[in-house]
Design a protein around this motif. Structure first.
Motif, short mmCIF file in Angstrom:
data_model
loop_
_atom_site.label_atom_id
_atom_site.label_comp_id
_atom_site.label_asym_id
_atom_site.label_seq_id
_atom_site.Cartn_x
_atom_site.Cartn_y
_atom_site.Cartn_z
N SER A 7 0.86 -1.19 0.00
CA SER A 7 0.00 0.00 0.00
C SER A 7 0.90 1.24 0.00
O SER A 7 2.11 1.14 0.27
CB SER A 7 -0.88 0.01 1.25
N GLY A 8 0.31 2.39 -0.27
CA GLY A 8 1.08 3.63 -0.30
C GLY A 8 1.81 3.89 1.01
O GLY A 8 2.99 4.23 1.02
N GLY A 9 1.11 3.70 2.11
CA GLY A 9 1.72 3.94 3.43
C GLY A 9 2.86 2.97 3.70
O GLY A 9 3.89 3.34 4.27
N GLU A 10 2.67 1.72 3.26
CA GLU A 10 3.73 0.72 3.46
C GLU A 10 4.96 1.06 2.62
O GLU A 10 6.09 0.89 3.05
CB GLU A 10 3.20 -0.67 3.12
N GLN A 11 4.72 1.57 1.41
CA GLN A 11 5.86 1.98 0.58
C GLN A 11 6.61 3.14 1.21
O GLN A 11 7.84 3.23 1.14
CB GLN A 11 5.38 2.38 -0.82
N GLN A 12 5.84 4.02 1.87
CA GLN A 12 6.47 5.15 2.56
C GLN A 12 7.38 4.64 3.68
O GLN A 12 8.49 5.12 3.87
CB GLN A 12 5.37 6.07 3.09
N MET A 13 6.87 3.67 4.43
CA MET A 13 7.69 3.08 5.51
C MET A 13 8.94 2.44 4.93
O MET A 13 10.03 2.54 5.49
CB MET A 13 6.89 2.00 6.24
#
Ligand SMILES: Nc1ncnc2c1ncn2[C@@H]1O[C@H](COP(=O)(O)OP(=O)(O)OP(=O)(O)O)[C@@H](O)[C@H]1O
Ligand SMILES: [Mg+2]
Length: 236
Positions: free
Chosen positions: A138-144
């Protein structure tokens, strides 16, 4: 007196005819957290891209650890200790989570299990997904993942471009906690954030960028109590 780690002096940066940065000057001292705030299109990402060598200024200069890096290419800067986590995540979509993290450590020649475990401790969700292809996160996971990858290179300075963008509130707090921890572990931080109140609360010093110019500078606390900042960035 604090040692200057990054010194940007009077840079002018263009996209074709668009004059995106106008005589921008600022500095980041060793051990500081410095925030750069400003509205959409103000030039925040352009500033980070120029410091990290993805773009070069037409005039002005950039020094890192006393060395002139104004025209240094991007790939030479990570080994010097300057890491950039760009806007919009930019992970290697076709690689797994763990392969992405390992890429972050490539300049150390050896991937340390301790570093990997440290990233996974901060982002347990990445550990669960370590064999998953990054493009399916997900977008947030990619950010992490982008942030974890920067942690793997043990930078002297990490420049974060809106690390909390698109994240749920609980994850925003988590990202800010991690910035705090990175800093406590000795990393200098240059932070670009839409979330001005959180960024100013965290920052030692901050700069306001408006249509390509620095219009205000001060300590985080000073800017937080400035009428101009309150009105424009803190919702009244
Ligand atoms: N590749 C590009 N080509 C042309 N103009 C660009 C390009 N990238 C950015 N710009 C322009 O440069 C200016 C600064 O953009 P920049 O991305 O640095 O803003 P920003 O402060 O990061 O904004 P945001 O908060 O929306 O991320 C904007 O006017 C933008 O339209
Ligand atoms: Mg931006």
């Amino acid at each position: 007196m604090a040692e200057t780690m990054l010194k940007v002096e009077g840079i002018n940066v263009y996209y074709g005819k668009i004059h995106a940065l106008k005589d921008v000057s600022f500095e980041v001292n060793t051990g500081e957290i410095v925030a750069l705030i400003g509205a959409n299109g103000a030039g925040k990402s352009t500033t980070l891209k120029t410091v990290s060598g993805m773009m070069h200024p037409k005039s002005g200069s950039i020094h890192f650890m006393g060395e002139d890096i104004t025209h240094t290419e991007s790939y030479r800067l990570l080994p010097k200790g300057l890491a950039h986590v760009p806007e919009g995540r930019r992970v290697f979509l076709q690689m797994t989570v763990q392969e992405n993290l390992e890429m972050g450590a490539y300049i150390q020649k050896k991937i340390s299990d301790e570093d990997l475990e440290n990233v996974y401790k901060h982002f347990p969700r990445l550990k669960e997904r370590r064999k998953q292809i990054a493009g399916t996160l997900s977008g947030g996971e990619q950010q992490m993942l982008a942030m974890g990858r920067a942690m793997m290179s043990h930078p002297r300075i990490v420049m974060l471009d809106e690390p909390s963008m698109g994240l749920a509130p609980i994850l925003v707090d988590q990202i800010f906690d991690i910035v705090r921890e990175l800093h406590a572990a000795g990393t200098t931080v240059l932070l670009v954030e839409q979330n001005a109140s959180k960024a100013l609360a965290l920052a030692d010093r901050a700069y306001v960028l408006e249509t390509g110019r620095i219009t205000l500078a001060g300590t985080g606390a000073e800017l937080m109590s400035s009428e101009q900042v309150k009105k424009a960035y803190l919702g009244g």
